[in-house]
Design an enzyme around this catalytic site. Structure first.
Site, PDB file in Angstrom:
ATOM      1  N   CYS A   1      47.688  35.607  48.105  1.00 12.28           N
ATOM      2  CA  CYS A   1      48.825  36.491  47.826  1.00 12.28           C
ATOM      3  C   CYS A   1      48.947  37.606  48.870  1.00 12.28           C
ATOM      4  CB  CYS A   1      48.662  37.116  46.448  1.00 12.28           C
ATOM      5  SG  CYS A   1      50.018  38.209  46.009  1.00 12.28           S
ATOM      6  N   ASP A   2      50.161  37.806  49.395  1.00 15.12           N
ATOM      7  CA  ASP A   2      50.368  38.883  50.369  1.00 15.12           C
ATOM      8  C   ASP A   2      50.973  40.128  49.708  1.00 15.12           C
ATOM      9  OD1 ASP A   2      52.904  37.946  49.913  1.00 15.12           O
ATOM     10  OD2 ASP A   2      53.300  37.326  51.973  1.00 15.12           O
ATOM     11  N   THR A   3      51.058  40.123  48.382  1.00 15.25           N
ATOM     12  CA  THR A   3      51.552  41.315  47.670  1.00 15.25           C
ATOM     13  C   THR A   3      50.609  41.647  46.505  1.00 15.25           C
ATOM     14  OG1 THR A   3      53.024  39.895  46.364  1.00 15.25           O
ATOM     15  CG2 THR A   3      54.004  41.027  48.260  1.00 15.25           C
TER      16      THR A   3
ATOM     17  N   HIS B   1      60.734  35.983  58.170  1.00 13.88           N
ATOM     18  CA  HIS B   1      60.656  37.449  58.248  1.00 13.88           C
ATOM     19  C   HIS B   1      59.327  37.876  58.874  1.00 13.88           C
ATOM     20  CE1 HIS B   1      59.165  35.936  54.444  1.00 13.88           C
ATOM     21  NE2 HIS B   1      58.425  37.009  54.281  1.00 13.88           N
TER      22      HIS B   1
ATOM     23  N   PHE C   1      66.542  42.904  48.006  1.00 10.12           N
ATOM     24  CA  PHE C   1      65.354  42.463  47.257  1.00 10.12           C
ATOM     25  C   PHE C   1      64.927  43.540  46.253  1.00 10.12           C
ATOM     26  CE2 PHE C   1      65.255  39.911  51.049  1.00 10.12           C
ATOM     27  CZ  PHE C   1      64.703  38.701  50.651  1.00 10.12           C
TER      28      PHE C   1
ATOM     29  N   GLU D   1      62.932  34.458  42.183  1.00  5.61           N
ATOM     30  CA  GLU D   1      61.771  33.767  42.762  1.00  5.61           C
ATOM     31  C   GLU D   1      60.630  33.872  41.758  1.00  5.61           C
ATOM     32  OE1 GLU D   1      60.984  34.701  46.804  1.00  5.61           O
ATOM     33  OE2 GLU D   1      63.033  34.173  47.376  1.00  5.61           O
TER      34      GLU D   1
ATOM     35  N   CYS E   1      47.061  34.416  42.948  1.00  7.52           N
ATOM     36  CA  CYS E   1      46.809  33.472  44.046  1.00  7.52           C
ATOM     37  C   CYS E   1      45.873  34.121  45.067  1.00  7.52           C
ATOM     38  CB  CYS E   1      48.114  33.113  44.745  1.00  7.52           C
ATOM     39  SG  CYS E   1      49.400  32.542  43.636  1.00  7.52           S
TER      40      CYS E   1
ATOM     41  N   CYS F   1      51.717  40.753  37.979  1.00  2.73           N
ATOM     42  CA  CYS F   1      51.525  39.322  38.211  1.00  2.73           C
ATOM     43  C   CYS F   1      50.156  38.922  37.686  1.00  2.73           C
ATOM     44  CB  CYS F   1      51.646  38.958  39.688  1.00  2.73           C
ATOM     45  SG  CYS F   1      51.560  37.153  39.902  1.00  2.73           S
TER      46      CYS F   1
HETATM   47  S1  SF4 Z   1      51.797  34.853  45.534  1.00  2.00           S
HETATM   48 FE1  SF4 Z   1      51.101  36.805  44.595  1.00  2.00          FE
HETATM   49  S2  SF4 Z   1      52.864  37.610  43.515  1.00  2.00           S
HETATM   50 FE2  SF4 Z   1      53.291  35.423  43.927  1.00  2.00          FE
HETATM   51  S3  SF4 Z   1      52.569  34.331  42.110  1.00  2.00           S
HETATM   52 FE3  SF4 Z   1      50.853  34.350  43.542  1.00  2.00          FE
HETATM   53  S4  SF4 Z   1      49.657  36.180  42.978  1.00  2.00           S
HETATM   54 FE4  SF4 Z   1      51.690  36.421  42.030  1.00  2.00          FE
END
Ligand code: SF4
Length: 201
Positions: A42-44, A195, A29, A102, A39, A35
């Site tokens: 979002c987990d990142t 995961h 990865f 992705e 969202c 970004c």
């Molecule tokens: S989940 Fe997080 S990284 Fe993915 S599109 Fe949404 S805000 Fe961006």
């Protein structure tokens, strides 16, 4: 080919693909930073601001990927299409690596990929041009209204595109919602974030 091109990188790691069609496959990865989809689930979130992450040359990324000897290399984020991915994909393909993307699809597609996972988000919907490029459509489901969003998105992809519903991890009720929906709408398949169940990256 300019192997000195750089991208802001949050992390690289070798693990199993946890989600979607290629679940369980050895994958390297590359999580690119940046970004603007934002969202709420979002987990990142730490990936959103690209300026907080170091620039890494594609030469260095290639070296890491080749050492891992994975079946696939997954370019993820963040939202990878905030960057021009052509230099990266050209170099990796020149070394016969299989490349997966992705994306939420809200920025123009750049680079060439062997597989594109489109995970559309209502907070910043995809561009019309990405739908026919998607090999799989993976829609995150939090609540019943997301199922209608998923159906609307599924009307825009090719008939051969694989359709996945993925329960949102922090909403346990979404699992039963997705299971019940697939039982009555069998063209969809379940995608779990395996995961997270396994406690791996
Ligand atoms: S989940 Fe997080 S990284 Fe993915 S599109 Fe949404 S805000 Fe961006």
């Amino acid at each position: 080919m300019d192997s000195s091109s750089t991208y802001p990188v949050v992390e690289t790691f070798h693990s199993l693909q946890g989600e979607g069609y290629w679940v369980g496959v050895s994958a390297f990865f590359i999580r690119l930073a940046g970004c603007d989809v934002h969202c709420p689930f979002c987990d990142t979130k730490h990936s959103w601001n690209a300026q907080r992450h170091p620039l890494v040359t594609i030469d260095r990324l290639l070296e890491q990927a080749r050492q891992a000897r994975p079946q696939i290399v997954v370019i993820t984020g963040g939202e990878p299409l905030m960057h021009n991915l052509q230099p990266l994909t050209a170099l990796f393909h020149a070394h016969s690596l299989r490349l997966h993307l992705e994306t939420a699809g809200a920025h123009p597609l750049t680079g060439e990929f062997d597989w594109i996972t489109l995970s559309p988000k209502p907070f910043l919907p995809p561009l019309a041009s990405i739908y026919e490029q998607a090999h799989e459509l993976k829609v995150v489901i939090q609540s019943p209204k997301d199922l209608q969003w998923a159906e609307n998105e599924a009307q825009k992809v090719r008939p051969t595109t694989h359709l996945f519903l993925q329960p949102e991890w922090s909403q346990p009720d979404s699992r039963q919602l997705v299971i019940d929906y697939i039982l009555t709408h069998p063209r969809w398949r379940l995608s779990l974030q395996t995961h997270k169940y396994l406690g791996i990256n």
